[in-house]
Design a protein around this motif. Structure first.
Motif, PDB file in Angstrom:
ATOM      1  N   ALA A  12     -42.556  14.509  10.454  1.00  0.00           N
ATOM      2  CA  ALA A  12     -43.947  14.130  10.704  1.00  0.00           C
ATOM      3  C   ALA A  12     -44.897  15.094   9.996  1.00  0.00           C
ATOM      4  O   ALA A  12     -45.901  14.675   9.408  1.00  0.00           O
ATOM      5  CB  ALA A  12     -44.220  14.101  12.199  1.00  0.00           C
ATOM      6  N   MET A  13     -44.556  16.374  10.020  1.00  0.00           N
ATOM      7  CA  MET A  13     -45.412  17.350   9.354  1.00  0.00           C
ATOM      8  C   MET A  13     -45.348  17.196   7.833  1.00  0.00           C
ATOM      9  O   MET A  13     -46.327  17.437   7.141  1.00  0.00           O
ATOM     10  CB  MET A  13     -45.057  18.748   9.809  1.00  0.00           C
ATOM     11  CG  MET A  13     -45.432  18.942  11.284  1.00  0.00           C
ATOM     12  SD  MET A  13     -45.279  20.601  11.848  1.00  0.00           S
ATOM     13  CE  MET A  13     -46.697  21.349  11.079  1.00  0.00           C
ATOM     14  N   ARG A  14     -44.207  16.776   7.304  1.00  0.00           N
ATOM     15  CA  ARG A  14     -44.115  16.484   5.867  1.00  0.00           C
ATOM     16  C   ARG A  14     -45.047  15.322   5.531  1.00  0.00           C
ATOM     17  O   ARG A  14     -45.736  15.338   4.520  1.00  0.00           O
ATOM     18  CB  ARG A  14     -42.672  16.150   5.483  1.00  0.00           C
ATOM     19  CG  ARG A  14     -42.466  15.560   4.102  1.00  0.00           C
ATOM     20  CD  ARG A  14     -43.089  16.338   2.976  1.00  0.00           C
ATOM     21  NE  ARG A  14     -42.488  17.642   2.824  1.00  0.00           N
ATOM     22  CZ  ARG A  14     -42.843  18.532   1.918  1.00  0.00           C
ATOM     23  NH1 ARG A  14     -43.789  18.246   1.046  1.00  0.00           N
ATOM     24  NH2 ARG A  14     -42.288  19.714   1.861  1.00  0.00           N
ATOM     25  N   SER A  15     -45.095  14.321   6.398  1.00  0.00           N
ATOM     26  CA  SER A  15     -46.016  13.202   6.188  1.00  0.00           C
ATOM     27  C   SER A  15     -47.459  13.687   6.189  1.00  0.00           C
ATOM     28  O   SER A  15     -48.292  13.176   5.441  1.00  0.00           O
ATOM     29  CB  SER A  15     -45.835  12.143   7.277  1.00  0.00           C
ATOM     30  OG  SER A  15     -44.558  11.570   7.196  1.00  0.00           O
ATOM     31  N   LEU A  16     -47.742  14.686   7.002  1.00  0.00           N
ATOM     32  CA  LEU A  16     -49.081  15.264   7.050  1.00  0.00           C
ATOM     33  C   LEU A  16     -49.434  15.908   5.708  1.00  0.00           C
ATOM     34  O   LEU A  16     -50.566  15.795   5.242  1.00  0.00           O
ATOM     35  CB  LEU A  16     -49.166  16.285   8.183  1.00  0.00           C
ATOM     36  CG  LEU A  16     -50.531  16.873   8.493  1.00  0.00           C
ATOM     37  CD1 LEU A  16     -51.518  15.769   8.868  1.00  0.00           C
ATOM     38  CD2 LEU A  16     -50.406  17.888   9.621  1.00  0.00           C
ATOM     39  N   VAL A  17     -48.467  16.532   5.065  1.00  0.00           N
ATOM     40  CA  VAL A  17     -48.686  17.112   3.730  1.00  0.00           C
ATOM     41  C   VAL A  17     -49.112  16.016   2.764  1.00  0.00           C
ATOM     42  O   VAL A  17     -50.054  16.188   1.986  1.00  0.00           O
ATOM     43  CB  VAL A  17     -47.416  17.820   3.204  1.00  0.00           C
ATOM     44  CG1 VAL A  17     -47.568  18.199   1.736  1.00  0.00           C
ATOM     45  CG2 VAL A  17     -47.078  19.043   4.040  1.00  0.00           C
ATOM     46  N   TYR A  18     -48.432  14.875   2.812  1.00  0.00           N
ATOM     47  CA  TYR A  18     -48.743  13.775   1.897  1.00  0.00           C
ATOM     48  C   TYR A  18     -50.133  13.200   2.153  1.00  0.00           C
ATOM     49  O   TYR A  18     -50.786  12.730   1.229  1.00  0.00           O
ATOM     50  CB  TYR A  18     -47.700  12.665   1.998  1.00  0.00           C
ATOM     51  CG  TYR A  18     -46.328  13.077   1.534  1.00  0.00           C
ATOM     52  CD1 TYR A  18     -46.137  13.852   0.395  1.00  0.00           C
ATOM     53  CD2 TYR A  18     -45.196  12.698   2.245  1.00  0.00           C
ATOM     54  CE1 TYR A  18     -44.877  14.227  -0.025  1.00  0.00           C
ATOM     55  CE2 TYR A  18     -43.925  13.070   1.828  1.00  0.00           C
ATOM     56  CZ  TYR A  18     -43.769  13.835   0.695  1.00  0.00           C
ATOM     57  OH  TYR A  18     -42.524  14.202   0.289  1.00  0.00           O
ATOM     58  N   THR A  19     -50.587  13.231   3.394  1.00  0.00           N
ATOM     59  CA  THR A  19     -51.901  12.646   3.693  1.00  0.00           C
ATOM     60  C   THR A  19     -53.042  13.574   3.317  1.00  0.00           C
ATOM     61  O   THR A  19     -54.107  13.101   2.964  1.00  0.00           O
ATOM     62  CB  THR A  19     -52.044  12.267   5.187  1.00  0.00           C
ATOM     63  OG1 THR A  19     -51.916  13.439   5.978  1.00  0.00           O
ATOM     64  CG2 THR A  19     -51.028  11.243   5.592  1.00  0.00           C
ATOM     65  N   THR A  20     -52.821  14.893   3.393  1.00  0.00           N
ATOM     66  CA  THR A  20     -53.908  15.818   3.068  1.00  0.00           C
ATOM     67  C   THR A  20     -54.123  15.917   1.574  1.00  0.00           C
ATOM     68  O   THR A  20     -55.256  15.961   1.118  1.00  0.00           O
ATOM     69  CB  THR A  20     -53.655  17.223   3.652  1.00  0.00           C
ATOM     70  OG1 THR A  20     -52.417  17.707   3.162  1.00  0.00           O
ATOM     71  CG2 THR A  20     -53.667  17.197   5.154  1.00  0.00           C
ATOM     72  N   GLY A  21     -53.035  15.992   0.807  1.00  0.00           N
ATOM     73  CA  GLY A  21     -53.115  15.897  -0.636  1.00  0.00           C
ATOM     74  C   GLY A  21     -53.667  17.075  -1.404  1.00  0.00           C
ATOM     75  O   GLY A  21     -53.679  17.049  -2.614  1.00  0.00           O
ATOM     76  N   ASP A  22     -54.130  18.138  -0.749  1.00  0.00           N
ATOM     77  CA  ASP A  22     -54.613  19.258  -1.554  1.00  0.00           C
ATOM     78  C   ASP A  22     -53.462  20.198  -1.898  1.00  0.00           C
ATOM     79  O   ASP A  22     -52.390  20.145  -1.317  1.00  0.00           O
ATOM     80  CB  ASP A  22     -55.773  20.004  -0.870  1.00  0.00           C
ATOM     81  CG  ASP A  22     -55.357  20.746   0.386  1.00  0.00           C
ATOM     82  OD1 ASP A  22     -54.385  21.511   0.328  1.00  0.00           O
ATOM     83  OD2 ASP A  22     -56.026  20.578   1.420  1.00  0.00           O
ATOM     84  N   GLY A  23     -53.663  21.057  -2.853  1.00  0.00           N
ATOM     85  CA  GLY A  23     -52.601  21.906  -3.379  1.00  0.00           C
ATOM     86  C   GLY A  23     -52.033  22.920  -2.410  1.00  0.00           C
ATOM     87  O   GLY A  23     -50.885  23.329  -2.540  1.00  0.00           O
ATOM     88  N   ASN A  24     -52.802  23.335  -1.438  1.00  0.00           N
ATOM     89  CA  ASN A  24     -52.353  24.358  -0.491  1.00  0.00           C
ATOM     90  C   ASN A  24     -51.816  23.780   0.815  1.00  0.00           C
ATOM     91  O   ASN A  24     -51.419  24.535   1.695  1.00  0.00           O
ATOM     92  CB  ASN A  24     -53.501  25.323  -0.166  1.00  0.00           C
ATOM     93  CG  ASN A  24     -53.975  26.070  -1.389  1.00  0.00           C
ATOM     94  OD1 ASN A  24     -53.178  26.434  -2.244  1.00  0.00           O
ATOM     95  ND2 ASN A  24     -55.273  26.277  -1.475  1.00  0.00           N
ATOM     96  N   SER A  25     -51.821  22.493   0.947  1.00  0.00           N
ATOM     97  CA  SER A  25     -51.479  21.891   2.237  1.00  0.00           C
ATOM     98  C   SER A  25     -50.031  22.145   2.645  1.00  0.00           C
ATOM     99  O   SER A  25     -49.753  22.368   3.816  1.00  0.00           O
ATOM    100  CB  SER A  25     -51.784  20.399   2.244  1.00  0.00           C
ATOM    101  OG  SER A  25     -50.993  19.728   1.298  1.00  0.00           O
ATOM    102  N   GLU A  26     -49.098  22.132   1.694  1.00  0.00           N
ATOM    103  CA  GLU A  26     -47.695  22.304   2.065  1.00  0.00           C
ATOM    104  C   GLU A  26     -47.456  23.649   2.742  1.00  0.00           C
ATOM    105  O   GLU A  26     -46.860  23.701   3.809  1.00  0.00           O
ATOM    106  CB  GLU A  26     -46.785  22.165   0.848  1.00  0.00           C
ATOM    107  CG  GLU A  26     -45.317  22.299   1.217  1.00  0.00           C
ATOM    108  CD  GLU A  26     -44.377  22.007   0.073  1.00  0.00           C
ATOM    109  OE1 GLU A  26     -43.198  22.325   0.212  1.00  0.00           O
ATOM    110  OE2 GLU A  26     -44.811  21.457  -0.954  1.00  0.00           O
ATOM    111  N   MET A  27     -47.927  24.709   2.149  1.00  0.00           N
ATOM    112  CA  MET A  27     -47.708  26.036   2.741  1.00  0.00           C
ATOM    113  C   MET A  27     -48.460  26.183   4.058  1.00  0.00           C
ATOM    114  O   MET A  27     -47.948  26.751   5.008  1.00  0.00           O
ATOM    115  CB  MET A  27     -48.121  27.142   1.773  1.00  0.00           C
ATOM    116  CG  MET A  27     -47.174  27.297   0.600  1.00  0.00           C
ATOM    117  SD  MET A  27     -45.420  27.462   1.061  1.00  0.00           S
ATOM    118  CE  MET A  27     -45.448  28.925   2.057  1.00  0.00           C
TER     119      MET A  27
END
Length: 102
Positions: A12-27
């Protein structure tokens, strides 16, 4: 919002990374998962989980609450905690086939 299947916390949190889309979201998002996983006790896990669930709800990202309940139960046993943390991290970094083939 509940969803059966692979909608564990990490996925679910990986999906959140895809929805935010900015470069720093994954970390930034993984840091939240890491803070929850390394909490000193279950109260700390709940503290971090509350904000994670709010983020997921805001973006309409489903979560398997049945699986989460099992993970939280298992997390309370020190000898099982590493397994839960590993599962959350693996789910976060697992690449879905449909994303990998794009």
């Amino acid at each position: 919002m509940h969803k059966d299947g692979e909608a564990g916390v990490g996925a679910a949190m990986r999906s959140l990374v895809y929805t935010t889309g900015d470069g720093n979201s994954e970390m930034r998002i993984f840091k939240r998962l890491e803070q929850m996983a390394t909490a000193p006790d279950i109260k700390g896990v709940f503290y971090h989980l509350r904000s994670i669930i709010q983020l997921l709800s805001k973006e309409y990202i489903p979560l398997n609450y049945i699986r989460l309940a099992g993970d939280l139960f298992e997390w309370q046993y020190p000898e099982r905690r590493n397994n839960v943390n590993l599962r959350w991290s693996q789910d976060f970094y697992r690449i879905k086939e449909d994303v990998a083939n794009d």
